[in-house]
Design an enzyme around this catalytic site. Sequence first.
Site, short mmCIF file in Angstrom:
data_model
loop_
_atom_site.label_atom_id
_atom_site.label_comp_id
_atom_site.label_asym_id
_atom_site.label_seq_id
_atom_site.Cartn_x
_atom_site.Cartn_y
_atom_site.Cartn_z
N LYS A 81 0.83 -1.33 -0.08
CA LYS A 81 0.03 0.02 -0.15
C LYS A 81 0.89 1.36 -0.07
CE LYS A 81 -1.85 1.57 3.92
NZ LYS A 81 -1.43 3.08 4.13
N ASN A 82 1.58 1.26 0.71
CA ASN A 82 2.64 2.78 1.12
C ASN A 82 3.73 2.89 -0.15
OD1 ASN A 82 1.26 3.01 3.30
ND2 ASN A 82 3.18 2.66 4.77
N ARG A 93 -4.48 11.00 3.86
CA ARG A 93 -3.20 11.73 4.18
C ARG A 93 -2.16 11.70 3.06
NH1 ARG A 93 1.09 12.56 6.41
NH2 ARG A 93 1.31 14.57 7.58
N CYS A 125 -4.93 13.64 12.78
CA CYS A 125 -4.91 12.28 12.18
C CYS A 125 -4.95 11.37 13.47
CB CYS A 125 -4.00 11.86 11.23
SG CYS A 125 -3.07 10.60 11.58
N ARG A 159 1.16 14.88 13.20
CA ARG A 159 1.64 14.65 11.80
C ARG A 159 1.62 15.79 11.01
NH1 ARG A 159 -0.60 8.98 9.70
NH2 ARG A 159 1.20 8.80 8.36
N PRO A 160 2.42 16.68 11.32
CA PRO A 160 2.63 18.04 10.51
C PRO A 160 3.42 17.58 8.98
CG PRO A 160 4.33 17.92 11.98
CD PRO A 160 3.53 16.46 12.28
N ILE A 161 3.27 18.65 7.99
CA ILE A 161 3.87 18.66 6.98
C ILE A 161 5.19 19.47 6.55
CG2 ILE A 161 2.06 17.24 5.54
CD1 ILE A 161 1.58 20.19 4.25
N ASP A 195 4.74 0.90 11.84
CA ASP A 195 3.58 0.24 11.25
C ASP A 195 3.45 -1.17 11.84
OD1 ASP A 195 2.92 2.33 10.24
OD2 ASP A 195 3.20 2.01 8.02
N ILE A 215 8.20 6.99 17.11
CA ILE A 215 7.69 7.82 15.64
C ILE A 215 6.28 8.62 15.92
CG2 ILE A 215 7.22 7.71 13.28
CD1 ILE A 215 10.15 6.51 13.92
N ARG A 223 -8.69 -0.32 4.25
CA ARG A 223 -7.65 1.10 3.44
C ARG A 223 -6.47 0.21 3.47
NH1 ARG A 223 -6.01 4.38 7.47
NH2 ARG A 223 -4.57 4.89 6.02
C1 UD1 Z 1 4.62 6.79 6.36
C2 UD1 Z 1 3.78 5.77 6.05
C3 UD1 Z 1 3.09 5.37 7.47
C4 UD1 Z 1 4.22 5.05 8.42
C5 UD1 Z 1 5.14 6.16 8.63
C6 UD1 Z 1 6.30 6.02 9.40
C7 UD1 Z 1 2.72 6.00 4.00
C8 UD1 Z 1 1.59 6.36 3.24
N1 UD1 Z 1 2.54 6.18 5.19
O1 UD1 Z 1 3.90 8.20 6.77
O2 UD1 Z 1 2.38 4.03 7.19
O3 UD1 Z 1 3.71 4.83 9.70
O4 UD1 Z 1 5.60 6.57 7.26
O5 UD1 Z 1 7.25 4.77 8.63
O6 UD1 Z 1 3.92 5.89 3.47
N2 UD1 Z 1 7.11 14.69 10.61
C9 UD1 Z 1 7.15 15.97 10.82
N3 UD1 Z 1 7.29 17.05 9.78
C10 UD1 Z 1 6.65 16.37 8.61
C11 UD1 Z 1 6.78 15.11 8.26
C12 UD1 Z 1 6.67 14.18 9.32
O7 UD1 Z 1 7.51 16.46 11.92
O8 UD1 Z 1 6.73 17.35 7.90
C13 UD1 Z 1 7.07 13.65 11.75
C14 UD1 Z 1 5.93 12.85 12.00
O9 UD1 Z 1 5.28 13.75 12.88
C15 UD1 Z 1 6.39 11.72 12.61
C16 UD1 Z 1 7.85 11.41 11.76
O10 UD1 Z 1 8.27 12.72 11.32
O11 UD1 Z 1 6.62 11.95 13.89
C17 UD1 Z 1 7.77 10.29 10.73
O12 UD1 Z 1 6.66 10.59 9.72
P1 UD1 Z 1 6.69 10.30 8.15
O13 UD1 Z 1 7.90 9.41 8.09
O14 UD1 Z 1 6.68 11.52 7.42
O15 UD1 Z 1 5.45 9.31 7.96
P2 UD1 Z 1 4.50 9.54 6.79
O16 UD1 Z 1 5.27 9.75 5.55
O17 UD1 Z 1 3.27 10.28 7.12
#
Ligand code: UD1
Length: 427
Positions: free
Chosen positions: A22-23, A99, A123, A128-130, A313, A335, A405
């Site tokens: 999926k991911n 997301r 979420c 989960r910020p970007i 995960d 995480i 999902r």
């Molecule tokens: C992806 C996976 C999810 C998995 C996660 C960690 C997909 C669709 N989802 O999620 O299943 O649990 O990796 O292996 O592939 N963070 C920030 N700022 C950002 C982005 C992330 O602070 O802009 C933090 C997050 O809050 C979290 C950490 O970084 O604490 C890791 O998140 P991230 O690796 O980005 O997870 P996703 O890509 O959302």
Amino acid sequence: MDKIIIEGGKRLSGTIPVSGAKNAALTLLPCALLTDEPLTLRNLPRLADIDGFQHLMNQFGVSTTIAGSRPEDFGRVMTLAATRITNSVAPYELVRKMRASILVLGPMLARMGEATVSLPGGCAIGNRPIDLHLKALEAFGAHIELAAGYVKAIAPDGGLPGGRYSFPVVSVGATENALMAAVTARGKSTLHNAAREPEIVDLCNLLAAMGAEIEGIGTSDLTIHGVPRLHGATYRVMSDRIEAGSYACAAAITGGDVFLKHAVIEEMEATVQALRDAGVHVEPRPDGVQVAADGPLRAVTLSTAPYPGFATDMQAQLMALLCRAEGASVLTETIFENRYMHVPELNRMGAHIETSGRTAIVHGVPRLTGAEVMATDLRASMSLVIAGLAAEGETQVHRLYHLDRGYERLEEKLALLGAQIERLGGD
Ligand code: UD1
């Protein structure tokens, strides 16, 4: 709403086919935006999230066709053609539900010179910020604007120049967005402390098949030499290492013996190590992995970590297994800050788990008992299914949209192994 009913206590044995990841699929699909030629993805799992992403791509004017799969087959083949993009906005109602829609930001910016995506909002597993996605794009030359709940990324005339970004925290999604933005930049880009999950390697391999030039694939230092254009490709989505690990836990908790067909042991080493530490036999076989449990399970202590560490995960599913181990296991979630929502539900099934902040202590119990349960995220839901397979009596798992999902035809696959499980419509 549908629910799954499990009569626990059946030993699982046989072969289970592992689906496409999926991911990985969710980051390969947006690559179609990077070229006006068709992209064909094979081994796409049949999941609600994939349907949702297809819908999002259609909104951009991307045509999608599905071919060559019968209803009884697992997986399918999708061809996406972004010959002309008619809209570059990912709206709130789609991003809120899924997301991963944020992953159109990088490729849309690269192709169209601008992209507008709704901010995903909160979420179930934490904040989960970007911010890291945006900082990486800015470092490559994008101008970022935030307004009315949307983020707009704009490239200078002539496209992104490229640049250098070092992630302060490892992020899978931000690494993916940055890679997709950089492949057609005018110059060279470098990413340091990048995520190196197998799904990132899958993304890099697809981008390379489309003509991208990426050095350091599989490491945390990536160098991307921008090329003027990418072309179409046909590509097979990698096997789902998290689905494989989940079924490994399911097999082990029932004292079963199961062949995970298409699982790749090298991509799930931390899970394999955890299972072996718990006393489960895990062995590579041609085109898959054999998992068998015969003796008592042992307690395990571990922390989640970015790859190659133990995947967040897999935390909930391993925890379900450890409920039946001898002794106390200690799991630490590093995480996501709020990823223990399955704990109260597992405790309702007779487990004895205590949490304190990011740490959970799982005291093994001699038996679990069936109950009506529900979870608020995908992997938490799977942990309840795993517990239900070993519980005495009947377990009813509600809110199946989470499982739909991420697990392709879960009840059919588990029934193949001899589980007594069925899906009932209407709650
Ligand atoms: C992806 C996976 C999810 C998995 C996660 C960690 C997909 C669709 N989802 O999620 O299943 O649990 O990796 O292996 O592939 N963070 C920030 N700022 C950002 C982005 C992330 O602070 O802009 C933090 C997050 O809050 C979290 C950490 O970084 O604490 C890791 O998140 P991230 O690796 O980005 O997870 P996703 O890509 O959302």
